[in-house]
Write a protein that holds these residues in place. Structure first.
Motif, PDB file in Angstrom:
ATOM      1  N   ALA A  15       0.827  -1.205   0.000  1.00 51.13           N
ATOM      2  CA  ALA A  15       0.000   0.000   0.000  1.00 51.13           C
ATOM      3  C   ALA A  15       0.853   1.242   0.000  1.00 51.13           C
ATOM      4  CB  ALA A  15      -0.922  -0.020   1.214  1.00 51.13           C
ATOM      5  N   VAL A  16       1.902   1.230   0.812  1.00 48.45           N
ATOM      6  CA  VAL A  16       2.756   2.419   0.915  1.00 48.45           C
ATOM      7  C   VAL A  16       3.525   2.645  -0.374  1.00 48.45           C
ATOM      8  CG1 VAL A  16       4.668   3.445   2.166  1.00 48.45           C
ATOM      9  CG2 VAL A  16       2.957   2.129   3.401  1.00 48.45           C
ATOM     10  N   LEU A  17       4.112   1.565  -0.949  1.00 43.60           N
ATOM     11  CA  LEU A  17       4.899   1.709  -2.176  1.00 43.60           C
ATOM     12  C   LEU A  17       4.026   2.182  -3.323  1.00 43.60           C
ATOM     13  CD1 LEU A  17       7.108  -1.491  -1.913  1.00 43.60           C
ATOM     14  CD2 LEU A  17       7.814   0.872  -1.555  1.00 43.60           C
ATOM     15  N   THR A  18       2.828   1.617  -3.418  1.00 37.16           N
ATOM     16  CA  THR A  18       1.944   2.010  -4.509  1.00 37.16           C
ATOM     17  C   THR A  18       1.555   3.469  -4.390  1.00 37.16           C
ATOM     18  OG1 THR A  18       1.078  -0.232  -4.542  1.00 37.16           O
ATOM     19  CG2 THR A  18      -0.226   1.457  -5.663  1.00 37.16           C
ATOM     20  N   SER A  19       1.199   3.868  -3.125  1.00 39.96           N
ATOM     21  CA  SER A  19       0.809   5.260  -2.929  1.00 39.96           C
ATOM     22  C   SER A  19       1.947   6.209  -3.257  1.00 39.96           C
ATOM     23  CB  SER A  19       0.355   5.455  -1.469  1.00 39.96           C
ATOM     24  OG  SER A  19      -0.039   6.777  -1.246  1.00 39.96           O
ATOM     25  N   ALA A  20       3.164   5.850  -2.830  1.00 34.48           N
ATOM     26  CA  ALA A  20       4.322   6.706  -3.092  1.00 34.48           C
ATOM     27  C   ALA A  20       4.605   6.784  -4.578  1.00 34.48           C
ATOM     28  CB  ALA A  20       5.546   6.164  -2.354  1.00 34.48           C
ATOM     29  N   ALA A 119     -14.851  12.023  -7.379  1.00 37.45           N
ATOM     30  CA  ALA A 119     -13.932  11.352  -8.307  1.00 37.45           C
ATOM     31  C   ALA A 119     -12.496  11.802  -8.106  1.00 37.45           C
ATOM     32  CB  ALA A 119     -14.362  11.589  -9.749  1.00 37.45           C
ATOM     33  N   ASN A 120     -12.111  11.995  -6.842  1.00 38.86           N
ATOM     34  CA  ASN A 120     -10.758  12.433  -6.487  1.00 38.86           C
ATOM     35  C   ASN A 120      -9.903  11.187  -6.268  1.00 38.86           C
ATOM     36  OD1 ASN A 120      -8.415  13.401  -5.227  1.00 38.86           O
ATOM     37  ND2 ASN A 120      -9.530  15.108  -4.281  1.00 38.86           N
ATOM     38  N   GLU A 121      -9.130  10.813  -7.262  1.00 44.56           N
ATOM     39  CA  GLU A 121      -8.336   9.591  -7.186  1.00 44.56           C
ATOM     40  C   GLU A 121      -7.244   9.672  -6.120  1.00 44.56           C
ATOM     41  OE1 GLU A 121      -8.735   6.685  -8.692  1.00 44.56           O
ATOM     42  OE2 GLU A 121     -10.617   7.484  -9.471  1.00 44.56           O
ATOM     43  N   GLY A 122      -6.626  10.839  -5.995  1.00 42.42           N
ATOM     44  CA  GLY A 122      -5.566  10.977  -4.999  1.00 42.42           C
ATOM     45  C   GLY A 122      -6.089  10.785  -3.591  1.00 42.42           C
ATOM     46  N   LEU A 123      -7.218  11.412  -3.273  1.00 44.64           N
ATOM     47  CA  LEU A 123      -7.822  11.253  -1.948  1.00 44.64           C
ATOM     48  C   LEU A 123      -8.277   9.818  -1.739  1.00 44.64           C
ATOM     49  CD1 LEU A 123      -8.782  12.493   0.693  1.00 44.64           C
ATOM     50  CD2 LEU A 123     -10.912  13.165  -0.463  1.00 44.64           C
ATOM     51  N   LYS A 124      -8.800   9.190  -2.788  1.00 46.92           N
ATOM     52  CA  LYS A 124      -9.254   7.810  -2.681  1.00 46.92           C
ATOM     53  C   LYS A 124      -8.114   6.881  -2.295  1.00 46.92           C
ATOM     54  CE  LYS A 124     -11.995   6.338  -5.884  1.00 46.92           C
ATOM     55  NZ  LYS A 124     -12.497   5.839  -7.186  1.00 46.92           N
ATOM     56  N   HIS A 125      -6.943   7.086  -2.929  1.00 45.28           N
ATOM     57  CA  HIS A 125      -5.801   6.220  -2.641  1.00 45.28           C
ATOM     58  C   HIS A 125      -5.232   6.494  -1.249  1.00 45.28           C
ATOM     59  CE1 HIS A 125      -5.437   4.100  -6.440  1.00 45.28           C
ATOM     60  NE2 HIS A 125      -5.694   5.233  -7.083  1.00 45.28           N
ATOM     61  N   SER A 126      -5.203   7.747  -0.847  1.00 48.16           N
ATOM     62  CA  SER A 126      -4.703   8.071   0.500  1.00 48.16           C
ATOM     63  C   SER A 126      -5.620   7.484   1.563  1.00 48.16           C
ATOM     64  CB  SER A 126      -4.606   9.595   0.671  1.00 48.16           C
ATOM     65  OG  SER A 126      -3.649  10.135  -0.196  1.00 48.16           O
ATOM     66  N   ALA A 127      -6.931   7.605   1.359  1.00 47.90           N
ATOM     67  CA  ALA A 127      -7.882   7.035   2.304  1.00 47.90           C
ATOM     68  C   ALA A 127      -7.757   5.513   2.353  1.00 47.90           C
ATOM     69  CB  ALA A 127      -9.298   7.444   1.929  1.00 47.90           C
ATOM     70  N   ALA A 128      -7.534   4.897   1.197  1.00 47.99           N
ATOM     71  CA  ALA A 128      -7.382   3.443   1.152  1.00 47.99           C
ATOM     72  C   ALA A 128      -6.122   2.999   1.882  1.00 47.99           C
ATOM     73  CB  ALA A 128      -7.345   2.972  -0.302  1.00 47.99           C
ATOM     74  N   ALA A 129      -5.029   3.768   1.713  1.00 50.93           N
ATOM     75  CA  ALA A 129      -3.788   3.428   2.422  1.00 50.93           C
ATOM     76  C   ALA A 129      -3.965   3.557   3.919  1.00 50.93           C
ATOM     77  CB  ALA A 129      -2.662   4.343   1.938  1.00 50.93           C
ATOM     78  N   GLY A 131      -6.818   3.331   5.444  1.00 47.88           N
ATOM     79  CA  GLY A 131      -7.719   2.250   5.825  1.00 47.88           C
ATOM     80  C   GLY A 131      -7.011   0.927   5.977  1.00 47.88           C
ATOM     81  N   THR A 132      -6.012   0.693   5.133  1.00 49.03           N
ATOM     82  CA  THR A 132      -5.213  -0.535   5.260  1.00 49.03           C
ATOM     83  C   THR A 132      -4.488  -0.565   6.594  1.00 49.03           C
ATOM     84  OG1 THR A 132      -4.888  -0.583   2.863  1.00 49.03           O
ATOM     85  CG2 THR A 132      -3.398  -1.916   4.200  1.00 49.03           C
ATOM     86  N   SER A 133      -3.907   0.575   6.960  1.00 44.48           N
ATOM     87  CA  SER A 133      -3.207   0.674   8.251  1.00 44.48           C
ATOM     88  C   SER A 133      -4.171   0.439   9.407  1.00 44.48           C
ATOM     89  CB  SER A 133      -2.558   2.049   8.380  1.00 44.48           C
ATOM     90  OG  SER A 133      -2.033   2.246   9.671  1.00 44.48           O
ATOM     91  N   ALA A 134      -5.369   1.041   9.309  1.00 43.34           N
ATOM     92  CA  ALA A 134      -6.357   0.892  10.378  1.00 43.34           C
ATOM     93  C   ALA A 134      -6.801  -0.558  10.526  1.00 43.34           C
ATOM     94  CB  ALA A 134      -7.555   1.790  10.097  1.00 43.34           C
ATOM     95  N   ALA A 135      -7.164  -1.183   9.407  1.00 43.67           N
ATOM     96  CA  ALA A 135      -7.623  -2.572   9.455  1.00 43.67           C
ATOM     97  C   ALA A 135      -6.525  -3.506   9.944  1.00 43.67           C
ATOM     98  CB  ALA A 135      -8.109  -3.004   8.077  1.00 43.67           C
ATOM     99  N   SER A 136      -5.266  -3.194   9.593  1.00 44.97           N
ATOM    100  CA  SER A 136      -4.147  -4.022  10.064  1.00 44.97           C
ATOM    101  C   SER A 136      -4.006  -3.934  11.575  1.00 44.97           C
ATOM    102  CB  SER A 136      -2.854  -3.569   9.387  1.00 44.97           C
ATOM    103  OG  SER A 136      -2.928  -3.719   7.982  1.00 44.97           O
ATOM    104  N   GLY A 137      -4.163  -2.712  12.122  1.00 46.91           N
ATOM    105  CA  GLY A 137      -4.113  -2.559  13.577  1.00 46.91           C
ATOM    106  C   GLY A 137      -5.242  -3.285  14.264  1.00 46.91           C
ATOM    107  N   ALA A 198      -8.125  -6.503   2.430  1.00 44.23           N
ATOM    108  CA  ALA A 198      -8.189  -6.859   1.003  1.00 44.23           C
ATOM    109  C   ALA A 198      -8.947  -5.796   0.217  1.00 44.23           C
ATOM    110  CB  ALA A 198      -8.848  -8.224   0.843  1.00 44.23           C
ATOM    111  N   LYS A 199     -10.018  -5.292   0.801  1.00 42.82           N
ATOM    112  CA  LYS A 199     -10.805  -4.260   0.135  1.00 42.82           C
ATOM    113  C   LYS A 199      -9.966  -3.013  -0.125  1.00 42.82           C
ATOM    114  CE  LYS A 199     -13.199  -1.562   2.655  1.00 42.82           C
ATOM    115  NZ  LYS A 199     -14.184  -0.976   3.593  1.00 42.82           N
ATOM    116  N   GLU A 200      -9.232  -2.559   0.897  1.00 37.52           N
ATOM    117  CA  GLU A 200      -8.444  -1.335   0.747  1.00 37.52           C
ATOM    118  C   GLU A 200      -7.293  -1.533  -0.243  1.00 37.52           C
ATOM    119  OE1 GLU A 200      -9.569   1.300   1.860  1.00 37.52           O
ATOM    120  OE2 GLU A 200     -10.958   0.663   3.415  1.00 37.52           O
ATOM    121  N   VAL A 201      -6.678  -2.707  -0.212  1.00 38.85           N
ATOM    122  CA  VAL A 201      -5.569  -2.972  -1.131  1.00 38.85           C
ATOM    123  C   VAL A 201      -6.053  -2.982  -2.581  1.00 38.85           C
ATOM    124  CG1 VAL A 201      -3.896  -4.708  -1.864  1.00 38.85           C
ATOM    125  CG2 VAL A 201      -4.173  -4.193   0.564  1.00 38.85           C
TER     126      VAL A 201
END
Length: 521
Positions: A15-20, A119-129, A131-137, A198-201
């Motif tokens: 998630a982090v590498l893709t976002s970066a 339709a803000n793709e940048g915000l969508k990806h940041s929120a997903a990243a 969310g991945t961190s949150a779900a992992s915790g 899985a959803k966020e990824v």
């Protein structure tokens, strides 16, 4: 999203590498404040999780012999060591988990909804990243709790088999059932958090099956929320039934008005008998006839005996009056505990978890129709449910911290009768003790109330219970039955059950049992 902070270098998540990579390629960034907030959430969660791991390791290494080493030359079971370590690790993660569930996850849902609507793709990806961190915790905490609950369930099952009957059997059996249910729900919750990851990824990677993953995650979240809500409803029902049974016992002042009146009448009669004996003694002192000394001696003995009977009658009345006050206090406390449990389970469980379940349903439906939870209703329900659960969690945490502070600062408040209380800690040390959220209160009001109930219900062979009247002892034992600690619950005949109350060797087990029943529904 920033890279998680660790003491040793670790591989960055996908998630982090893709976002970066997307930021370097010039993908839309969205609102900078929103991105900064999401990055701050993720970074804070990563650092806190790392600190929790280190704290758990440090606590395990520095633990006193009673929890981590040998006790009286006996090696501690490896299973207990592992369970202790996992339990401390889980409790260290719980504050992070609370923040994630109550703040980060609802905020992420809001940003996700806004990103879908604009339709803000940048915000969508940041929120997903984020969310991945949150779900992992959440997943890490849930898995640790599931393992600990499973081990506790097994241990209590073994204890229940070992005791077979009595307070020890009932306490262990009840805890085994509770922990077993916690294990099943924890396993389901772990699956739901795995689906959320899985959803966020899939969102980050723009996978074709992102809608399917989102729908599956919503269904899993709804199922777990529904299970927790149903369980909370059953707990509310159990607490309500226990409250009703305790209330049906009646006000001890009214129930024992007749016995107190009889004791008062006996005291008055003894006082009159003592007064008459002293009048007779005065008459013999004035007697000048033969045998005066012998008559005076007999009158003195009679007066002394009458005074003793008057004193005993007065003490019996005073003891009975004190016992009535104690019984009234513990009954009110038992009712208050059940009402509090009803409130917490209703708000945080039946309402909070059910609302979160509804949010999961809306998410699943939106994913299948409008695309990846773009419906603001899901966001609103998720926030409302999380707010209810967070409110109850904070209330419980504040209450526990207050009790720990009182335990250290004012140990004399709930010290056992006849026992010298521990030395009071300073204000600073008491505050430090209050912040030890991983420790349970061991010398608080509930334990003191359990001792009071046992002292009233115990038999004459128990120290301090020999002078309790038969009527008072019967009322206290009726309270035990209302609290689900009666003969049937202990798989004993009434006579054998009463014998266990009169057995000094079973005192500690009884007090533990009563304390557990006061807290449960």
């Amino acid at each position: 999203m920033s890279t998680p902070v660790h003491r040793t270098p670790t591989r960055q998540s996908a998630a982090v590498l893709t976002s970066a990579r997307q930021r370097r390629e010039g993908s839309p960034s969205g609102n900078s404040v929103e991105h900064a907030f999401l990055q701050m959430q993720s970074s804070a969660g990563n650092r806190a999780t790392t600190a929790a791991v280190q704290r758990a390791r440090g606590a395990d290494k520095g633990k006193a012999p009673e929890a981590g080493g040998a006790s009286a030359g006996a090696k501690k079971n490896y299973r207990d060591q592992i369970a202790g370590l996992l339990d401390r690790f889980k409790k260290s993660l719980e504050p992070i988990d609370t923040f994630i569930k109550g703040v980060q996850s609802p905020t992420n849902a809001g940003f996700t909804q806004e990103a879908a609507a604009t339709a803000n793709e940048g915000l969508k990806h940041s929120a997903a990243a984020s969310g991945t961190s949150a779900a992992s915790g959440n997943l890490l905490t849930e898995v640790a709790g599931t393992v600990v609950n499973g081990m506790d369930a097994y241990k209590n099952m073994q204890d229940a088999k070992k005791h077979e009957t009595g307070a020890g059997h009932h306490t262990a059996k009840k805890k085994a059932k509770t922990k077993g249910t916690d294990t099943v729900i924890g396993a389901a919750g772990s699956g739901a958090y795995s689906a959320a990851i899985a959803k966020e990824v899939t969102k980050i990677q723009k996978a074709a099956d992102a809608a399917v993953a989102s729908e599956a995650s919503g269904i899993a979240s709804a199922s777990v929320g529904a299970i927790k809500g149903i369980r909370a409803a059953f707990r509310v029902g159990g607490a309500a039934r226990k409250y009703k049974k305790v209330k049906e016992l009646g006000d001890p002042h009214l129930v024992h008005a007749g016995s107190l009146a009889r004791l008062n009448e006996s005291r008055e009669q003894a006082d009159w008998a003592a007064a008459e004996a002293y009048v007779a003694l005065d008459a013999y002192w004035d007697h000048e006839g033969e045998g005066r000394l012998e008559l005076v001696s007999e009158a003195i003995d009679a007066a002394w005996e009458a005074m003793g009977e008057a004193r005993d009658a007065a003490e019996s009345l005073q003891r009975a009056e004190r016992d009535v006050e104690k019984l009234s206090t513990v009954q009110e406390y038992a009712k208050k505990k059940q009402l509090t449990k009803i409130g917490k389970e209703t708000v945080g469980g039946a309402l909070g978890e059910s609302t979160k379940a509804a949010a999961g349903v809306v998410t699943a439906v939106a994913a299948g129709t409008a695309g990846l939870a773009s419906n603001p209703v899901g966001w609103g329900l998720a926030g409302a449910g999380a707010g209810l659960v967070l409110g109850v969690t904070l209330y419980k945490a504040l209450r526990a911290a207050t009790k720990r502070y009182e335990e250290a600062r004012h140990p004399e408040h709930w010290a056992p009768e006849g026992e010298t209380p521990a030395e009071a800690a300073s204000r600073n040390d008491s505050l430090k003790h209050a912040l030890k959220f991983w420790q349970k209160v061991s010398k608080g009001e509930r334990q003191a109330m359990a001792r009071e109930i046992y002292a009233l219900a115990a038999g004459p062979d128990i120290r301090g219970s020999g002078s309790t009247t038969a009527e008072m002892r019967e009322s206290a034992r009726a309270l035990l039955t209302a609290l689900k600690s009666g003969p049937t619950n202990h798989k004993l005949e009434p006579e054998a059950w009463a014998d266990t109350l009169n057995d000094p060797a079973k005192t500690a087990g009884w007090i533990k049992e009563i304390a557990e029943q006061l807290a449960s529904g």
